[in-house]
Design an enzyme around this catalytic site. Structure first.
Site, short mmCIF file in Angstrom:
data_model
loop_
_atom_site.label_atom_id
_atom_site.label_comp_id
_atom_site.label_asym_id
_atom_site.label_seq_id
_atom_site.Cartn_x
_atom_site.Cartn_y
_atom_site.Cartn_z
N GLY A 24 8.37 0.41 21.60
CA GLY A 24 8.04 -0.89 21.00
C GLY A 24 7.10 -0.73 19.81
N ARG A 25 6.94 -1.82 19.06
CA ARG A 25 6.18 -1.75 17.82
C ARG A 25 5.02 -2.74 17.83
NH1 ARG A 25 8.05 1.25 13.77
NH2 ARG A 25 7.27 -0.19 12.21
N LYS A 74 0.81 -1.22 0.00
CA LYS A 74 0.00 0.00 0.00
C LYS A 74 0.84 1.26 0.00
CE LYS A 74 -0.75 -0.06 5.04
NZ LYS A 74 0.17 1.00 5.43
N HIS A 93 46.40 -9.84 14.08
CA HIS A 93 46.84 -8.81 15.02
C HIS A 93 47.34 -7.60 14.23
CE1 HIS A 93 48.65 -6.96 18.54
NE2 HIS A 93 49.75 -6.79 17.81
C1 FAD Z 1 13.67 3.14 13.57
C2 FAD Z 1 13.82 1.67 13.28
C3 FAD Z 1 15.07 1.13 13.12
C4 FAD Z 1 15.20 -0.22 12.83
N1 FAD Z 1 16.46 -0.72 12.65
C5 FAD Z 1 16.61 -2.03 12.39
C6 FAD Z 1 17.91 -2.56 12.14
O1 FAD Z 1 18.90 -1.85 12.16
N2 FAD Z 1 18.01 -3.89 11.86
C7 FAD Z 1 16.91 -4.70 11.85
O2 FAD Z 1 17.07 -5.91 11.61
N3 FAD Z 1 15.68 -4.23 12.06
C8 FAD Z 1 15.51 -2.91 12.32
N4 FAD Z 1 14.25 -2.42 12.49
C9 FAD Z 1 13.11 -3.35 12.43
C10 FAD Z 1 12.77 -3.67 10.99
O3 FAD Z 1 12.51 -2.49 10.29
C11 FAD Z 1 11.57 -4.60 10.96
O4 FAD Z 1 11.85 -5.74 11.74
C12 FAD Z 1 11.25 -5.04 9.54
O5 FAD Z 1 11.02 -3.94 8.71
C13 FAD Z 1 10.02 -5.95 9.56
O6 FAD Z 1 9.74 -6.40 8.27
P1 FAD Z 1 8.30 -6.86 7.84
O7 FAD Z 1 8.41 -7.29 6.42
O8 FAD Z 1 7.74 -7.80 8.83
O9 FAD Z 1 7.37 -5.55 7.96
P2 FAD Z 1 7.52 -4.05 7.50
O10 FAD Z 1 8.91 -3.70 7.16
O11 FAD Z 1 6.83 -3.25 8.54
O12 FAD Z 1 6.70 -4.00 6.14
C14 FAD Z 1 5.35 -4.24 6.09
C15 FAD Z 1 4.83 -3.63 4.82
O13 FAD Z 1 3.49 -4.04 4.63
C16 FAD Z 1 2.73 -2.96 4.12
N5 FAD Z 1 1.34 -3.22 4.49
C17 FAD Z 1 0.82 -3.32 5.74
N6 FAD Z 1 -0.49 -3.65 5.66
C18 FAD Z 1 -0.79 -3.77 4.34
C19 FAD Z 1 -1.97 -4.11 3.63
N7 FAD Z 1 -3.10 -4.44 4.28
N8 FAD Z 1 -1.91 -4.13 2.30
C20 FAD Z 1 -0.78 -3.82 1.63
N9 FAD Z 1 0.37 -3.50 2.27
C21 FAD Z 1 0.36 -3.49 3.59
C22 FAD Z 1 3.33 -1.74 4.80
O14 FAD Z 1 3.07 -0.57 4.05
C23 FAD Z 1 4.81 -2.10 4.81
O15 FAD Z 1 5.48 -1.64 3.67
C24 FAD Z 1 14.06 -1.06 12.74
C25 FAD Z 1 12.79 -0.51 12.89
C26 FAD Z 1 12.66 0.84 13.15
C27 FAD Z 1 11.29 1.41 13.29
#
Ligand code: FAD
Length: 456
Positions: A262-263, A32, A436
């Site tokens: 937290g998230r 999205k 080293h």
């Molecule tokens: C500030 C910050 C720093 C971070 N730094 C690190 C780091 O250094 N190293 C690390 O490993 N992790 C880090 N993280 C965590 C990492 O970003 C997440 O663990 C990771 O992005 C999770 O991936 P994901 O695919 O589960 O979800 P997300 O990356 O959250 O992606 C989910 C996607 O789904 C889309 N979406 C949601 N609902 C819908 C829907 N109904 N229809 C269509 N699209 C949808 C969203 O728009 C989004 O693009 C950080 C997070 C934050 C906030």
């Protein structure tokens, strides 16, 4: 009919989409917003760009220590912001190109599961149904908050807004000293903002080794961060031009509050329960080897999965596991025991495997070995001697976990990833010879000590 329709194009979703080409699966990826998700757009990547700016600033500010004269550095906040945006845009565009090359159909819109299909609604309200043999849900997470801290984007913000501040805030309260909170505290202090860091637990980086938390606390204090642990904040008071953060009988006044507590997984309104997918406390329950949910045709990966770490590389691994299971029926089990976790503050804190407390709670009789960086050549040369290595081993058994604090910890932790992952005995790992002078020698020294034969 697609072999796989993936909802969400973050690290979990895009890794699954990319990996599917190995098996010739037809894939639609519904997103999205922008592909790349939290990690590329408002997480891992933009924070590390800001942290690099902070590091360069500090390197220049301290150049005289190394015999290099320079004038006082001046931060061009907008230039740093522009660089961050260029990096993010470049990586998002690169990912889009790669998805296209791999034949993934990226579909803009909001996806939800309706009657076993994925219904996609676009911004203009139009909707279409995608038929799928398998569905992978990878909708990720969004920032949470606490009572009295409603996010308004101006006075009270989350990392989402902070990454796009157009001006440097002079005084910031950071609520929550997990990875995101301490990364922001570290970078903001390094570029000269006044930072107040609040944590409810009795140490920063709750859950990580206390020795590492202490080392980072010392480093943050040296930067000028006021660190308050065991401190619960009361609801914020916005006065018009400042924000007051009360705690106990006291309060601090700042220009902005950054909430990093937290998230929350994004699991409501997407048809999960109706599809027979078990959701507990907003997290999706999934089999940790196949990533199948209680509806075997629907898989869940990434930040929405109950009980696995909210990290980008965990999302990658879970995406790969889900696709492998869909394509081959094989359980390509993820080695969750040896997943590195890196906090990119300055210095970095990196860990892998079990902490001492976790190992003890799991019933292991443990032996721990700590080694500082103070007497090691390369840390002395780098003027970075505040680091430490801690190794947790089972008594007369293998290495169970390790933690490193050093500006290079996020890189050098990976040798300990193999040690923990391969269940090496301290003596087996210590038999390898480190170059080293390196920072990694600290790991070699700690392993030798852990094996009962220290060198220095
Ligand atoms: C500030 C910050 C720093 C971070 N730094 C690190 C780091 O250094 N190293 C690390 O490993 N992790 C880090 N993280 C965590 C990492 O970003 C997440 O663990 C990771 O992005 C999770 O991936 P994901 O695919 O589960 O979800 P997300 O990356 O959250 O992606 C989910 C996607 O789904 C889309 N979406 C949601 N609902 C819908 C829907 N109904 N229809 C269509 N699209 C949808 C969203 O728009 C989004 O693009 C950080 C997070 C934050 C906030």
């Amino acid at each position: 009919m697609y072999d796989v329709v993936i909802i969400g194009g973050g690290p979990g979703g895009y890794a699954a989409a990319l990996y599917a080409h190995n098996f010739g699966l037809s894939v639609a990826l519904v997103e999205k917003d922008r592909v790349g998700g939290t990690c590329l757009v408002r997480g891992c990547i933009p924070t590390k760009s800001w942290l690099r700016t902070a590091e360069i600033y500090q390197t220049v500010a301290n150049s005289e220590t190394f015999g290099v004269e320079s004038s006082d550095p001046k931060l061009d906040w907008q230039a740093a912001l522009a660089r961050k945006n260029t990096i993010v845009d470049g990586l998002v565009n690169g990912l889009s190109g790669l998805l296209e090359t791999r034949g993934v159909e990226v579909i803009d819109g909001f996806g939800r599961i309706v009657d076993g299909e994925v219904e996609v609604t676009t911004d203009d309200g139009a909707s279409r149904a995608l038929e799928a043999k398998h569905i992978i849900v990878a909708t990720g997470s969004v920032p949470g908050t606490i009572p009295g801290y409603d996010i308004d984007g101006e006075w009270i913000v989350t990392s989402d807004e902070a990454l796009d501040w157009v001006d440097q805030p002079a005084r910031v309260a950071v609520i929550g000293a997990g990875a995101i909170g301490v990364e922001f505290a570290s970078l903001l202090a390094d570029v000269g903002s006044e930072v107040q860091l609040f944590e409810m637990e009795d140490q920063i980086l709750p859950g990580m080794e206390p020795e590492a938390a202490k080392a980072l606390t010392r480093a943050l204090k040296r930067k000028g961060v006021t660190v308050r642990t065991s401190t619960a904040v009361e609801p914020a008071e916005i006065t018009g031009s400042t924000v007051s953060v009360p705690f106990g009988e006291d309060s601090v006044t700042v220009d902005v509050v950054l909430v990093a507590v937290g998230r929350q997984p994004v699991t409501s309104g997407i048809g999960l329960e109706d599809a027979g997918v078990t959701v507990e406390n907003s997290f999706v329950v999934a089999d940790e080897t196949t990533m199948q949910t209680s509806n075997p045709r629907i898989y869940a990966i990434g930040d929405i999965v109950a009980g696995t770490a909210q990290l980008a590389h965990v999302g990658f691994a879970e995406g790969i596991a889900a696709i492998t299971h869909i394509a081959t029926g094989v359980n390509d089990a993820i080695n969750y025991r040896a997943i590195p976790m890196v906090v990119y503050s300055h210095p970095e804190v990196a860990s892998v495997g079990l902490t001492e407390a976790e190992a003890t709670a799991q019933g292991y009789e443990v032996e721990t070995t700590n080694h500082g960086m103070r007497a090691l050549a390369r840390p002395i040369i780098h003027d970075e001697t505040g680091g430490t290595v801690k190794i947790v081993a089972e008594k007369d058994g293998p290495v169970l976990g390790a933690t490193v604090v050093d500006p290079l910890a996020g890189e050098i932790i990976h040798e300990l990833m193999y040690v923990v992952g391969w269940e090496a005995m301290p003596a087996e790992a210590a038999a390898f010879i480190h170059a080293h002078p390196t920072v990694s020698e600290a790991i070699g020294e700690t392993l030798m000590a852990s094996a009962g034969r220290p060198l220095h």
